[in-house]
Design an enzyme around this catalytic site. Structure first.
Site, PDB file in Angstrom:
ATOM      1  N   HIS A   1       1.313  -1.076   0.229  1.00 48.36           N
ATOM      2  CA  HIS A   1      -0.220   0.277   0.485  1.00 48.36           C
ATOM      3  C   HIS A   1       0.609   1.015   0.120  1.00 48.36           C
ATOM      4  O   HIS A   1       0.866   2.075  -0.906  1.00 48.36           O
ATOM      5  CB  HIS A   1      -0.894   0.325   1.542  1.00 48.36           C
ATOM      6  CG  HIS A   1      -2.200  -0.689   1.298  1.00 48.36           C
ATOM      7  ND1 HIS A   1      -2.128  -1.561   2.635  1.00 48.36           N
ATOM      8  CD2 HIS A   1      -3.234  -1.227   0.469  1.00 48.36           C
ATOM      9  CE1 HIS A   1      -3.105  -2.681   2.469  1.00 48.36           C
ATOM     10  NE2 HIS A   1      -3.835  -2.161   0.422  1.00 48.36           N
TER      11      HIS A   1
ATOM     12  N   LYS B   1     -19.290  -7.071   8.790  1.00 48.40           N
ATOM     13  CA  LYS B   1     -17.708  -7.523   8.935  1.00 48.40           C
ATOM     14  C   LYS B   1     -16.622  -6.658  10.183  1.00 48.40           C
ATOM     15  O   LYS B   1     -16.052  -5.677   9.046  1.00 48.40           O
ATOM     16  CB  LYS B   1     -16.376  -7.102   6.994  1.00 48.40           C
ATOM     17  CG  LYS B   1     -15.980  -8.400   7.264  1.00 48.40           C
ATOM     18  CD  LYS B   1     -15.406  -8.242   4.855  1.00 48.40           C
ATOM     19  CE  LYS B   1     -13.538  -7.928   5.350  1.00 48.40           C
ATOM     20  NZ  LYS B   1     -13.270  -7.407   4.148  1.00 48.40           N
TER      21      LYS B   1
ATOM     22  N   ARG C   1      -1.562  -5.309  -8.413  1.00 47.19           N
ATOM     23  CA  ARG C   1       0.063  -6.411  -8.605  1.00 47.19           C
ATOM     24  C   ARG C   1      -0.139  -7.509  -9.317  1.00 47.19           C
ATOM     25  O   ARG C   1       0.663  -7.968  -9.631  1.00 47.19           O
ATOM     26  CB  ARG C   1      -0.141  -6.806  -7.122  1.00 47.19           C
ATOM     27  CG  ARG C   1      -0.394  -7.027  -5.250  1.00 47.19           C
ATOM     28  CD  ARG C   1      -1.229  -6.899  -4.590  1.00 47.19           C
ATOM     29  NE  ARG C   1      -2.445  -7.416  -4.954  1.00 47.19           N
ATOM     30  CZ  ARG C   1      -3.098  -7.658  -3.390  1.00 47.19           C
ATOM     31  NH1 ARG C   1      -2.515  -7.565  -2.533  1.00 47.19           N
ATOM     32  NH2 ARG C   1      -4.916  -7.031  -3.828  1.00 47.19           N
TER      33      ARG C   1
ATOM     34  N   SER D   1      -3.054  -7.703   2.783  1.00 37.06           N
ATOM     35  CA  SER D   1      -3.162  -6.897   4.130  1.00 37.06           C
ATOM     36  C   SER D   1      -4.119  -8.954   4.557  1.00 37.06           C
ATOM     37  O   SER D   1      -3.276  -9.412   5.697  1.00 37.06           O
ATOM     38  CB  SER D   1      -4.236  -6.745   3.845  1.00 37.06           C
ATOM     39  OG  SER D   1      -3.919  -5.445   4.050  1.00 37.06           O
TER      40      SER D   1
END
Ligand code: ADP
Length: 155
Positions: free
Chosen positions: A18, A42, A91, A129
């Site tokens: 990030h 969540k 990515r 993450s």
């Protein structure tokens, strides 16, 4: 016109990947708002307050970066911030597949907001993450995946 970009995500936690996107983004945008999307269904792995605190500490000396949390649609949040850009990192081809659907949808929701993608540096392409959380959960070493401020604070 001030070029303001919203960098939305969970940042649970922020990773070196990030940070690379934010650094590269600052060469393109005047200001970047790191925006932690809150999802009532969540719970994060790390509490929201903790994630915000880490981000504020990491970017304390960078006046062009600010931190906010938000609920609801990212494009609506952009409107409240007068931001005309959404920043996202890529990515892999899999990221592109996923991100392009979201970006196209966001364009139909608000044509005034353009999504801008920045490719990750290959050294960070494997970092997510999710991986950080998995390694941390099992007591592994995450020092090569996240900034030092996080390591210091969870020691
Ligand atoms: P989300 O849950 O929305 O994917 P994340 O916090 O996981 O939120 O990611 C936010 C943004 O950062 C996404 O655009 C994601 O593709 C990008 N990103 C995550 N990890 C990396 C990395 N290692 N390199 C580049 N971009 C990354």
């Amino acid at each position: 016109m001030t070029r303001i970009a919203v960098f939305p995500g969970s940042f649970d936690p922020i990773t070196l990947g990030h940070m690379h996107i934010i650094k590269a983004g600052l060469t393109v945008f005047d200001r970047i708002i790191i925006a932690i999307g809150q999802n009532s269904n969540k719970q994060g792995y790390f509490p929201l307050e903790q994630r915000i605190h880490w981000l504020e500490a990491i970017y304390a000396d960078e006046s062009r970066v600010s931190i906010q949390s938000y609920t609801g649609l990212t494009v609506d949040f952009c409107r409240t911030q007068q931001a005309h850009f959404i920043l996202r990192g890529l990515r892999s081809a899999a990221d592109f597949e996923y991100e392009s659907v979201i970006a196209q949808t966001n364009r139909t929701l608000n044509a005034d907001v353009e999504t801008v993608f920045i490719l990750t540096d290959p050294q960070y392409a494997h970092i997510s993450s999710t991986i950080v959380k998995e390694v941390h959960r099992h007591g592994g070493d995450i020092s090569k995946l996240v900034p030092g401020q996080i390591i210091d604070s969870i020691k």
